[in-house]
Design an enzyme around this catalytic site. Sequence first.
Site, PDB file in Angstrom:
ATOM      1  N   HIS A 210       4.945  -3.068   6.776  1.00  0.00           N
ATOM      2  CA  HIS A 210       4.202  -3.752   7.838  1.00  0.00           C
ATOM      3  C   HIS A 210       2.819  -3.101   7.956  1.00  0.00           C
ATOM      4  O   HIS A 210       2.720  -1.870   7.977  1.00  0.00           O
ATOM      5  CB  HIS A 210       4.954  -3.656   9.166  1.00  0.00           C
ATOM      6  CG  HIS A 210       4.245  -4.391  10.261  1.00  0.00           C
ATOM      7  ND1 HIS A 210       4.266  -5.771  10.359  1.00  0.00           N
ATOM      8  CD2 HIS A 210       3.455  -3.950  11.266  1.00  0.00           C
ATOM      9  CE1 HIS A 210       3.522  -6.135  11.388  1.00  0.00           C
ATOM     10  NE2 HIS A 210       3.013  -5.055  11.951  1.00  0.00           N
TER      11      HIS A 210
ATOM     12  N   ILE B  51      11.511 -14.682   8.620  1.00  0.00           N
ATOM     13  CA  ILE B  51      12.372 -13.768   9.395  1.00  0.00           C
ATOM     14  C   ILE B  51      13.816 -13.972   8.919  1.00  0.00           C
ATOM     15  O   ILE B  51      14.263 -15.111   8.738  1.00  0.00           O
ATOM     16  CB  ILE B  51      12.265 -14.081  10.910  1.00  0.00           C
ATOM     17  CG1 ILE B  51      10.810 -13.965  11.372  1.00  0.00           C
ATOM     18  CG2 ILE B  51      13.230 -13.213  11.712  1.00  0.00           C
ATOM     19  CD1 ILE B  51      10.419 -12.733  12.104  1.00  0.00           C
TER      20      ILE B  51
ATOM     21  N   ALA C  17      -2.886   2.846   2.272  1.00  0.00           N
ATOM     22  CA  ALA C  17      -1.564   3.100   2.867  1.00  0.00           C
ATOM     23  C   ALA C  17      -0.442   2.295   2.199  1.00  0.00           C
ATOM     24  O   ALA C  17       0.435   2.866   1.565  1.00  0.00           O
ATOM     25  CB  ALA C  17      -1.622   2.807   4.368  1.00  0.00           C
ATOM     26  N   GLU C  18      -0.503   0.969   2.310  1.00  0.00           N
ATOM     27  CA  GLU C  18       0.639   0.155   1.857  1.00  0.00           C
ATOM     28  C   GLU C  18       1.006   0.406   0.400  1.00  0.00           C
ATOM     29  O   GLU C  18       2.182   0.599   0.074  1.00  0.00           O
ATOM     30  CB  GLU C  18       0.332  -1.337   2.031  1.00  0.00           C
ATOM     31  CG  GLU C  18       0.168  -1.757   3.470  1.00  0.00           C
ATOM     32  CD  GLU C  18       0.012  -3.267   3.610  1.00  0.00           C
ATOM     33  OE1 GLU C  18       0.830  -4.016   3.072  1.00  0.00           O
ATOM     34  OE2 GLU C  18      -0.964  -3.691   4.260  1.00  0.00           O
TER      35      GLU C  18
HETATM   36  C1  GAR Z   1       0.626  -7.131   3.368  1.00  0.00           C
HETATM   37  O1  GAR Z   1      -0.464  -6.604   4.084  1.00  0.00           O
HETATM   38  C2  GAR Z   1       1.921  -6.862   4.118  1.00  0.00           C
HETATM   39  O2  GAR Z   1       1.953  -5.616   4.751  1.00  0.00           O
HETATM   40  C3  GAR Z   1       1.902  -7.975   5.127  1.00  0.00           C
HETATM   41  O3  GAR Z   1       1.404  -9.092   4.416  1.00  0.00           O
HETATM   42  C4  GAR Z   1       0.560  -8.654   3.343  1.00  0.00           C
HETATM   43  C5  GAR Z   1       1.089  -9.247   2.053  1.00  0.00           C
HETATM   44  O4  GAR Z   1       0.249  -8.966   0.964  1.00  0.00           O
HETATM   45  N1  GAR Z   1       3.206  -8.185   5.663  1.00  0.00           N
HETATM   46  C6  GAR Z   1       3.431  -8.517   6.939  1.00  0.00           C
HETATM   47  O5  GAR Z   1       2.544  -8.729   7.736  1.00  0.00           O
HETATM   48  C7  GAR Z   1       4.896  -8.615   7.316  1.00  0.00           C
HETATM   49  N2  GAR Z   1       5.044  -8.627   8.744  1.00  0.00           N
HETATM   50  P1  GAR Z   1       0.754  -8.990  -0.546  1.00  0.00           P
HETATM   51  O6  GAR Z   1       1.490 -10.314  -0.785  1.00  0.00           O
HETATM   52  O7  GAR Z   1      -0.504  -8.927  -1.336  1.00  0.00           O
HETATM   53  O8  GAR Z   1       1.657  -7.807  -0.785  1.00  0.00           O
END
Ligand code: GAR
Length: 204
Positions: A112, A95, A182-183
Site C-alpha cells: 500500500h 477487495i 519504498a514500494e
Molecule cells: C502501487 O502504487 C500500489 O502500491 C498501489 O497501486 C499502484 C500499482 O502500481 N496499490 C494500492 O493503492 C492498493 N491499495 P503497479 O501496477 O505499477 O505496481
Amino acid sequence: MLNQVKTAVFVSGGGTNLQAIIDASARGELPSVKLSLVLSSKAGAYALERAKAAGIETAVVERKALSQEEFESRVEQILAEEKIELIVLAGFMSILSPAFTKKYENRIINVHPSLIPSFCGKGFYGLKVHEAALAYGVKVTGATVHFVNEIPDGGKIIMQKAVEVEEGDTPEILQKRVMERAEWKILPAATQKVAADILKERLS
Ligand code: GAR
C-alpha cells in the site's frame, strides 16, 4: 520444489511492483520464492506482458464480468490447480471477501502506498492515496507491506519505509518517488521474508 514457496502475484494494472519482484528474483534476492503465476483482474493489464516476458504463467479472471462469489471461486480453482501457497497483491485493485482472506490467512500480502494507518482503507488506492497525503500536508509518507485480512489495509504490518514529501510535489511525482524509494524495495524484501517464514514453519 521443497525449498521454495509457490507464489502468485495478483495485479490489475501497470505492474511496476510485479517488475520489481521479477527483477529481484532474477538477481537471486528471492531464494525462497518460486514465481509460479501472475493473475490479473483485468484483461488488458500491462502487468501481463511483464509476466510473459519473464516466462511466468498468466491467468485472467475479469472482476467486472463476475459476482464477487464467482470471481473468487474461479480464482480459488486456479490457485488450487497451481498449488499456490503465497499470494502477493501488487497493484491489485479488487477487495477480497472475508471468506477468501480467512481461507488464506497469513498467506496474502499487499503493498500500500502510504505509511499505514495513514491514508488507507476503502477508497484509498493508487493516485488517490498521494492526493490525500498532499492535501493533508504531511511532510513524510511512504509505503507499507502488510498481511491481508478482512479489514481493507488492516492486517499485520510486515515492512514499512518512509519517503519525504518535497516542495512542489504533484500526486504523480510523489507516487513515483514512493514507488522507487519504498514500494519496489520493500515488496520484494517482504515477499522473501514471508516465504522464508513459511518454509521454516514447514520444517518445524
Ligand atoms: C502501487 O502504487 C500500489 O502500491 C498501489 O497501486 C499502484 C500499482 O502500481 N496499490 C494500492 O493503492 C492498493 N491499495 P503497479 O501496477 O505499477 O505496481
